[in-house]
Design a protein around this motif. Structure first.
Motif, PDB file in Angstrom:
ATOM      1  N   ILE A  31       0.834  -1.202   0.000  1.00 53.61           N
ATOM      2  CA  ILE A  31       0.000   0.000   0.000  1.00 53.61           C
ATOM      3  C   ILE A  31       0.870   1.254   0.000  1.00 53.61           C
ATOM      4  O   ILE A  31       0.624   2.210  -0.751  1.00 53.61           O
ATOM      5  CB  ILE A  31      -0.939   0.002   1.221  1.00 53.61           C
ATOM      6  CG1 ILE A  31      -1.980  -1.110   1.081  1.00 53.61           C
ATOM      7  CG2 ILE A  31      -1.619   1.355   1.383  1.00 53.61           C
ATOM      8  CD1 ILE A  31      -2.806  -1.345   2.325  1.00 53.61           C
ATOM      9  N   MET A  32       1.917   1.249   0.822  1.00 53.83           N
ATOM     10  CA  MET A  32       2.797   2.412   0.890  1.00 53.83           C
ATOM     11  C   MET A  32       3.518   2.622  -0.435  1.00 53.83           C
ATOM     12  O   MET A  32       3.651   3.754  -0.916  1.00 53.83           O
ATOM     13  CB  MET A  32       3.811   2.224   2.022  1.00 53.83           C
ATOM     14  CG  MET A  32       4.595   3.483   2.344  1.00 53.83           C
ATOM     15  SD  MET A  32       3.515   4.835   2.834  1.00 53.83           S
ATOM     16  CE  MET A  32       4.492   6.249   2.356  1.00 53.83           C
ATOM     17  N   THR A 107      11.685  15.071  -1.574  1.00 62.36           N
ATOM     18  CA  THR A 107      10.455  14.761  -2.311  1.00 62.36           C
ATOM     19  C   THR A 107       9.689  13.611  -1.665  1.00 62.36           C
ATOM     20  O   THR A 107       8.483  13.454  -1.891  1.00 62.36           O
ATOM     21  CB  THR A 107      10.772  14.390  -3.775  1.00 62.36           C
ATOM     22  OG1 THR A 107      11.591  13.213  -3.801  1.00 62.36           O
ATOM     23  CG2 THR A 107      11.499  15.518  -4.482  1.00 62.36           C
ATOM     24  N   LYS A 108      10.385  12.787  -0.861  1.00 65.31           N
ATOM     25  CA  LYS A 108       9.726  11.671  -0.171  1.00 65.31           C
ATOM     26  C   LYS A 108       9.338  12.039   1.254  1.00 65.31           C
ATOM     27  O   LYS A 108       8.575  11.321   1.898  1.00 65.31           O
ATOM     28  CB  LYS A 108      10.667  10.460  -0.111  1.00 65.31           C
ATOM     29  CG  LYS A 108      11.212   9.995  -1.438  1.00 65.31           C
ATOM     30  CD  LYS A 108      12.180   8.841  -1.227  1.00 65.31           C
ATOM     31  CE  LYS A 108      12.889   8.429  -2.497  1.00 65.31           C
ATOM     32  NZ  LYS A 108      13.847   7.325  -2.273  1.00 65.31           N
ATOM     33  N   GLY A 109       9.864  13.153   1.750  1.00 68.00           N
ATOM     34  CA  GLY A 109       9.715  13.496   3.154  1.00 68.00           C
ATOM     35  C   GLY A 109       8.290  13.581   3.652  1.00 68.00           C
ATOM     36  O   GLY A 109       7.968  13.104   4.738  1.00 68.00           O
ATOM     37  N   LEU A 113       5.312  10.565   7.344  1.00 68.48           N
ATOM     38  CA  LEU A 113       4.251  10.498   8.351  1.00 68.48           C
ATOM     39  C   LEU A 113       3.209   9.463   7.977  1.00 68.48           C
ATOM     40  O   LEU A 113       2.748   8.687   8.828  1.00 68.48           O
ATOM     41  CB  LEU A 113       3.597  11.874   8.523  1.00 68.48           C
ATOM     42  CG  LEU A 113       2.464  11.943   9.549  1.00 68.48           C
ATOM     43  CD1 LEU A 113       2.986  11.575  10.934  1.00 68.48           C
ATOM     44  CD2 LEU A 113       1.844  13.340   9.565  1.00 68.48           C
ATOM     45  N   ILE A 114       2.852   9.414   6.688  1.00 68.10           N
ATOM     46  CA  ILE A 114       1.876   8.423   6.222  1.00 68.10           C
ATOM     47  C   ILE A 114       2.425   7.018   6.450  1.00 68.10           C
ATOM     48  O   ILE A 114       1.700   6.112   6.893  1.00 68.10           O
ATOM     49  CB  ILE A 114       1.553   8.637   4.739  1.00 68.10           C
ATOM     50  CG1 ILE A 114       0.902  10.001   4.525  1.00 68.10           C
ATOM     51  CG2 ILE A 114       0.645   7.525   4.206  1.00 68.10           C
ATOM     52  CD1 ILE A 114       0.637  10.344   3.082  1.00 68.10           C
ATOM     53  N   LEU A 118       0.763   4.115   8.802  1.00 65.93           N
ATOM     54  CA  LEU A 118       0.450   2.799   8.238  1.00 65.93           C
ATOM     55  C   LEU A 118       1.128   1.685   9.030  1.00 65.93           C
ATOM     56  O   LEU A 118       0.529   0.647   9.308  1.00 65.93           O
ATOM     57  CB  LEU A 118       0.886   2.759   6.773  1.00 65.93           C
ATOM     58  CG  LEU A 118       0.361   1.608   5.918  1.00 65.93           C
ATOM     59  CD1 LEU A 118      -1.167   1.579   5.929  1.00 65.93           C
ATOM     60  CD2 LEU A 118       0.870   1.734   4.491  1.00 65.93           C
ATOM     61  N   GLN A 119       2.389   1.912   9.411  1.00 63.56           N
ATOM     62  CA  GLN A 119       3.104   0.923  10.210  1.00 63.56           C
ATOM     63  C   GLN A 119       2.457   0.754  11.583  1.00 63.56           C
ATOM     64  O   GLN A 119       2.345  -0.365  12.099  1.00 63.56           O
ATOM     65  CB  GLN A 119       4.567   1.330  10.363  1.00 63.56           C
ATOM     66  CG  GLN A 119       5.386   1.191   9.091  1.00 63.56           C
ATOM     67  CD  GLN A 119       6.805   1.667   9.275  1.00 63.56           C
ATOM     68  OE1 GLN A 119       7.215   2.074  10.352  1.00 63.56           O
ATOM     69  NE2 GLN A 119       7.586   1.626   8.200  1.00 63.56           N
TER      70      GLN A 119
END
Length: 196
Positions: A31-32, A107-109, A113-114, A118-119
């Motif tokens: 999903i991530m 750009t991934k930062g 948090l998401i 999710l974890q």
């Protein structure tokens, strides 16, 4: 404990605990990765910064190669000033790569948090499903700190030293499979050579 939707209860009852834990963790990773593909890896800011990283790396390799050739040329000894100039060129080229990598990481930062949420959701779901449940038996008898790790969350298992909790399986899957999956995805995304 968090209430579980019926479909999750059905799935968890159909599968052996270890298989269920592995599938759940992999689903969370999937999903991530899907979110990252949709909102990061296919977008212009990321692709542009990835291109800049690769260009900076090529330039760094070229500068280092040329500088090292001059610095190691015994037939044409450089002066101290010339050596400093070549070393400065190498440093600037390396710094350019570091700057490009930092820009790429930014750009991934916002998705960090998401990923954490999710974890955490995965952790709580598995915890509510297998809290206090022996999900496996260790092939060897663990000792000391290692036993406390394999039996984390279990109670009343003092006479069963080989009992293994869900948390230990969860941890192994995260350490083992996550690194393996990330390595494959890094190659697929063309990031396999994107290092400092």
């Amino acid at each position: 404990q968090f209430p579980q939707p019926n479909i999750f209860n059905i799935i968890s009852n159909m599968l052996p605990p270890i298989v269920h834990i592995i599938i759940t963790v992999l689903a969370s990773m999937g999903i991530m990765e899907l979110l990252m593909q949709l909102f990061v890896y296919t977008k212009e800011p990321y692709l542009s910064k990835l291109s800049k990283v690769k260009k900076a790396q090529l330039n760094r390799d070229r500068v280092h190669r040329n500088a090292d050739k001059l610095l190691n040329d015994k037939d044409n000894k450089l002066t101290k000033k010339q050596e400093d100039k070549q070393n400065l060129k190498k440093k600037i080229a390396s710094d350019d790569v570091s700057t490009a990598l930092a820009a790429l990481a930014q750009t991934k930062g916002r998705f960090n948090l998401i990923s954490m949420v999710l974890q955490f959701a995965t952790y709580r779901y598995l915890s509510s499903s297998y809290h206090g449940v022996v999900v496996a038996a260790s092939p060897i008898e663990p000792w000391g700190i290692f036993r406390r790790l394999t039996q984390r969350g279990l109670t009343g298992v003092e006479g069963y030293p080989k009992a293994v909790s869900w948390f230990f399986i969860y941890m192994l899957v995260n350490i083992g499979l996550k690194g393996f999956v990330n390595t494959i995805l890094t190659v697929v995304r063309g990031e396999d050579n994107v290092t400092g």
